[in-house]
Scaffold this motif. Structure first.
Motif, PDB file in Angstrom:
ATOM      1  N   PHE A 301      30.641  -2.414  12.354  1.00 59.19           N
ATOM      2  CA  PHE A 301      29.946  -2.154  13.256  1.00 59.19           C
ATOM      3  C   PHE A 301      29.648  -0.791  14.061  1.00 59.19           C
ATOM      4  CE2 PHE A 301      26.453  -2.390  16.561  1.00 59.19           C
ATOM      5  CZ  PHE A 301      25.208  -1.850  16.080  1.00 59.19           C
ATOM      6  N   ILE A 323      23.676  -7.280  16.576  1.00 61.20           N
ATOM      7  CA  ILE A 323      24.381  -7.272  15.369  1.00 61.20           C
ATOM      8  C   ILE A 323      25.888  -7.429  16.068  1.00 61.20           C
ATOM      9  CG2 ILE A 323      25.298  -5.783  13.745  1.00 61.20           C
ATOM     10  CD1 ILE A 323      22.701  -3.716  14.620  1.00 61.20           C
ATOM     11  N   LYS A 327      30.491  -6.989  11.853  1.00 61.93           N
ATOM     12  CA  LYS A 327      30.195  -6.783  10.764  1.00 61.93           C
ATOM     13  C   LYS A 327      30.216  -5.377   9.910  1.00 61.93           C
ATOM     14  CE  LYS A 327      25.160  -8.103   9.368  1.00 61.93           C
ATOM     15  NZ  LYS A 327      23.889  -8.896   9.445  1.00 61.93           N
ATOM     16  N   VAL A 332      24.602  -4.237   7.286  1.00 61.40           N
ATOM     17  CA  VAL A 332      23.185  -4.964   8.263  1.00 61.40           C
ATOM     18  C   VAL A 332      21.883  -4.515   7.494  1.00 61.40           C
ATOM     19  CG1 VAL A 332      22.483  -3.250  10.621  1.00 61.40           C
ATOM     20  CG2 VAL A 332      25.141  -3.456   9.887  1.00 61.40           C
ATOM     21  N   GLU A 336      17.456  -5.140  11.655  1.00 58.17           N
ATOM     22  CA  GLU A 336      18.661  -5.111  12.931  1.00 58.17           C
ATOM     23  C   GLU A 336      18.659  -3.607  13.030  1.00 58.17           C
ATOM     24  OE1 GLU A 336      21.501  -8.309  12.039  1.00 58.17           O
ATOM     25  OE2 GLU A 336      21.754  -6.579  10.522  1.00 58.17           O
ATOM     26  N   ARG A 337      18.075  -2.664  12.155  1.00 57.59           N
ATOM     27  CA  ARG A 337      18.710  -1.092  12.441  1.00 57.59           C
ATOM     28  C   ARG A 337      17.518  -0.742  12.570  1.00 57.59           C
ATOM     29  NH1 ARG A 337      18.162   0.508   6.675  1.00 57.59           N
ATOM     30  NH2 ARG A 337      16.665   1.571   7.331  1.00 57.59           N
TER      31      ARG A 337
END
Length: 418
Positions: A301, A323, A327, A332, A336-337
């Protein structure tokens, strides 16, 4: 021929001196520093944003308090007349984004030299290292508790009394103390019976509560939208440029914000939300993030968002996202996005306090305009005493408007001396 004494060799003082001398008065300009225009020298990051080329009527919209008081001043010596004054005295100017007017050379020293040339041509006597201790005023012909007084001159720190028929107080405010702005004009006003409204730093940076702001020191954000709010109430919202410092936030957006939210100085902290991608809706931003993730689906990420932000911002925004930086982006979740997109649209900073007068561009507060004739800048309490510039309870936004207040009030004061 009247003798006029102008206290303060800044923008308002020099303009008042030039205009008074141009009307045939004998003018003495007193400046406590070793040279004239020390504050002018540092304005506009050393370039001197000397006025704004907007319509004259728009000047009033950019004055934060007591704008109606400036009606005669702005129309007597407008921004167009300011530009013409400098051009006539040999300074070439240019207009940039937002109507900001600068010397074509980009050197504030050229503005000061132009004013010095105008002073010399007008025959103004300039005394440097001449610090005023107070005003000399005597009772006039009035009667009662508020009898009018008449100014007679200025008392210098060394005890010398300089006699004069009129005195213009153009000593500036409390901002940028290093330039000699020590607030003496407020004391002169109070000693002669005038009201001085509460003084506060304005057009000043903010300190932030978050410890990570120091990691963003030097980061400049262009084309962002900033919103400052208290609870559910939005106090300020504007689009532009801002800067992170080791203590908090600064730059044009934040300086202008400080002038507008100044009433909340005693109600800190305030919340700042920065829209880092104002051209995109949350839905459009989510699609953009998803596209970047798909292009980097096997990357971590922290390494998949490099196209979205400046390098210095990435560690902080990754941390705030919640996050895990390690990761894989293909792991994801949609939630979370979505939360990440919301963070980008409202990057949070807690504004803990204003910085002090040493970093303020101007002073909010000053000599009450209720006690000054707006048509002449002459005191209503002391005959022959005039006020001009930042010493008055006037403050405006960035963009050349505060210097225009100085030029206009200084000109009107010098023009009005009988």
């Amino acid at each position: 021929m009247s003798k006029v004494i102008v206290i303060g060799g800044g923008a308002a003082g020099m303009m008042a001196a030039v205009r008074a001398a141009g009307k045939g008065h004998k003018v003495l300009l007193l400046e406590q520093n070793e040279k004239l225009g020390k504050k002018i020298y540092i304005t506009g990051k050393g370039r001197c944003n000397l006025t704004n080329a907007c319509e004259t009527e728009d000047l009033f919209k950019n004055v934060l308090r007591n704008s109606k008081f400036l009606y005669s001043a702005f129309y007597s010596f407008s921004n167009a007349k300011t530009i013409d004054f400098f051009e006539t005295h040999g300074l070439s100017t240019k207009t940039e984004r937002g109507g900001r007017v600068f010397p074509k050379s980009d050197h504030s020293s050229d503005v000061i030299r132009t004013l010095q040339r105008a002073l010399g041509q007008a025959g103004v006597e300039v005394r440097l290292y001449a610090k005023a201790k107070g005003l000399w005023a005597e009772p006039g012909q009035g009667c009662g508790a508020k009898q009018e007084r008449q100014v007679k001159g200025v008392v210098l720190m060394d005890g010398e009394i300089v006699k004069g028929d009129a005195v213009v107080v153009a000593t500036g405010g409390c901002s940028y103390v290093s330039t000699g702005s020590t607030g003496d004009g407020y004391r002169f006003a109070e000693e002669t019976g005038h009201t001085v409204t509460p003084l506060q730093p304005s057009l000043v940076p903010f300190e932030a509560a978050e410890p990570w702001v120091k990691d963003l020191q030097g980061l400049s954000l262009r084309n962002v939208r900033a919103r400052i709010f208290k609870g559910k109430k939005t106090l300020y919202e504007e689009f532009g440029e801002m800067l992170f410092t080791h203590y908090g936030v600064s730059g044009p957006l934040m300086l202008s914000a400080s002038g507008i939210v100044n009433d909340y100085m005693d109600k800190m902290p305030l919340s700042l939300a920065i829209d880092l991608k104002p051209a995109l809706t949350e839905e459009q931003l989510d699609k953009r993030i998803l596209r970047d993730f798909e292009e980097n689906q096997n990357r971590q990420f922290k390494n998949a968002v490099q196209k979205l932000f400046p390098a210095k911002l990435i560690p902080v925004i990754v941390m705030l996202s919640g996050i895990s930086p390690d990761k894989k982006v293909n792991e994801v979740t949609r939630e979370e996005r979505r939360n990440f997109a919301e963070l980008i649209k409202a990057f949070p900073v807690t504004l803990a306090r204003f910085r002090d007068f040493n970093e303020a561009i101007i002073t909010r507060g000053g000599v009450s305009v209720k006690e000054v004739n707006p048509s002449t800048m002459e005191s209503k309490l002391v005959s022959g005493l005039y006020f001009a510039g930042e010493v008055l309870d006037l403050d405006a936004l960035t963009g050349g408007f505060n210097l225009q207040v100085a030029w206009s009030t200084g000109y009107l004061a010098g023009d009005s001396i009988a």
